[in-house]
Design a protein around this motif. Sequence first.
Motif, PDB file in Angstrom:
ATOM      1  N   MET A 143      -6.190 -16.116  31.700  1.00 23.43           N
ATOM      2  CA  MET A 143      -5.544 -15.408  30.599  1.00 23.43           C
ATOM      3  C   MET A 143      -6.212 -15.788  29.287  1.00 23.43           C
ATOM      4  O   MET A 143      -6.869 -16.817  29.174  1.00 23.43           O
ATOM      5  CB  MET A 143      -4.057 -15.763  30.532  1.00 23.43           C
ATOM      6  CG  MET A 143      -3.253 -15.360  31.747  1.00 23.43           C
ATOM      7  SD  MET A 143      -3.033 -13.579  31.884  1.00 23.43           S
ATOM      8  CE  MET A 143      -2.082 -13.220  30.394  1.00 23.43           C
ATOM      9  N   SER A 144      -5.998 -14.975  28.279  1.00 21.76           N
ATOM     10  CA  SER A 144      -6.470 -15.301  26.945  1.00 21.76           C
ATOM     11  C   SER A 144      -5.777 -16.566  26.447  1.00 21.76           C
ATOM     12  O   SER A 144      -4.576 -16.755  26.679  1.00 21.76           O
ATOM     13  CB  SER A 144      -6.176 -14.146  25.988  1.00 21.76           C
ATOM     14  OG  SER A 144      -6.392 -14.529  24.647  1.00 21.76           O
ATOM     15  N   PRO A 145      -6.494 -17.452  25.760  1.00 17.01           N
ATOM     16  CA  PRO A 145      -5.855 -18.664  25.238  1.00 17.01           C
ATOM     17  C   PRO A 145      -4.926 -18.391  24.060  1.00 17.01           C
ATOM     18  O   PRO A 145      -4.138 -19.260  23.679  1.00 17.01           O
ATOM     19  CB  PRO A 145      -7.048 -19.526  24.808  1.00 17.01           C
ATOM     20  CG  PRO A 145      -8.137 -18.546  24.497  1.00 17.01           C
ATOM     21  CD  PRO A 145      -7.946 -17.428  25.474  1.00 17.01           C
ATOM     22  N   ASP A 146      -4.999 -17.181  23.480  1.00 13.48           N
ATOM     23  CA  ASP A 146      -4.142 -16.853  22.349  1.00 13.48           C
ATOM     24  C   ASP A 146      -2.752 -16.425  22.827  1.00 13.48           C
ATOM     25  O   ASP A 146      -2.611 -15.797  23.890  1.00 13.48           O
ATOM     26  CB  ASP A 146      -4.761 -15.730  21.517  1.00 13.48           C
ATOM     27  CG  ASP A 146      -6.103 -16.133  20.930  1.00 13.48           C
ATOM     28  OD1 ASP A 146      -6.218 -17.285  20.473  1.00 13.48           O
ATOM     29  OD2 ASP A 146      -7.042 -15.307  20.962  1.00 13.48           O
ATOM     30  N   ALA A 147      -1.760 -16.729  22.049  1.00 17.90           N
ATOM     31  CA  ALA A 147      -0.373 -16.387  22.399  1.00 17.90           C
ATOM     32  C   ALA A 147      -0.223 -14.869  22.520  1.00 17.90           C
ATOM     33  O   ALA A 147      -0.626 -14.118  21.632  1.00 17.90           O
ATOM     34  CB  ALA A 147       0.569 -16.928  21.336  1.00 17.90           C
ATOM     35  N   GLY A 148       0.350 -14.438  23.630  1.00 18.91           N
ATOM     36  CA  GLY A 148       0.540 -13.009  23.832  1.00 18.91           C
ATOM     37  C   GLY A 148      -0.711 -12.272  24.214  1.00 18.91           C
ATOM     38  O   GLY A 148      -0.729 -11.030  24.226  1.00 18.91           O
ATOM     39  N   GLY A 149      -1.786 -13.009  24.529  1.00 24.69           N
ATOM     40  CA  GLY A 149      -3.052 -12.384  24.882  1.00 24.69           C
ATOM     41  C   GLY A 149      -3.025 -11.767  26.269  1.00 24.69           C
ATOM     42  O   GLY A 149      -2.058 -11.885  27.018  1.00 24.69           O
ATOM     43  N   LEU A 150      -4.122 -11.091  26.613  1.00 19.08           N
ATOM     44  CA  LEU A 150      -4.209 -10.344  27.858  1.00 19.08           C
ATOM     45  C   LEU A 150      -4.945 -11.127  28.936  1.00 19.08           C
ATOM     46  O   LEU A 150      -5.640 -12.106  28.666  1.00 19.08           O
ATOM     47  CB  LEU A 150      -4.933  -9.013  27.613  1.00 19.08           C
ATOM     48  CG  LEU A 150      -4.313  -8.098  26.558  1.00 19.08           C
ATOM     49  CD1 LEU A 150      -5.192  -6.867  26.361  1.00 19.08           C
ATOM     50  CD2 LEU A 150      -2.900  -7.688  26.952  1.00 19.08           C
TER      51      LEU A 150
END
Length: 207
Positions: A143-150
Amino acid sequence: MADTDTVLSIRPPTRDTMPSLLAAARLIDAITARIGRSASWVVLAVVLISAGNALVRKAFDLSSNAFLEIQWYLFSAMFLLAAAYTLQKNEHIRIDLISSRLSRRAQAVVDIVCTLLFLTPTCVLLVAFGWPMFVDAWVSGEMSPDAGGLIRWPVLLLIPVGFALLLAQGVSELIKRVAFLTGHGPDPLGSDQPEAAAPEQLVEERA
């Protein structure tokens, strides 16, 4: 000294081989055109998502990393999935200071050499390195390491797929240029590019 046609001559393929190769090239061209035209709709999706994201952020002070990342994914899809179609249409940027002055046959030879020495190895390497990256992301569910990422595997899949399509179109362009040089097909560059003048003609024009 051998004339230009002799220097640029290529042994003609057998009578049975070239029709099969040209049929394969037409199939590749058809697949490339279908995917390339479909990829053009991605532009509309990017515009709508970008505009919607901007409006929501300005009007409601809301933002989402998912909306930002889907824009990046779609930008990647536009370029990677349309690269083969761009090659088919001969729309890639060229440095024509030299090749534009050559004859049609010489231009075809230059395209063959550059495709074999540069395009093909680059596509093979990127497919070879890109596929394991996609598989790892698929298996691990990266998953993307950013919050809410894809999730990451869809965009990583675009790398081997895009360059595999580009490689296939490169093969098609090779076939069409060999067919042209051996008298089995038309000029793949079209009739809008005039044949370079022979040296003798240039001398007569300047006299």
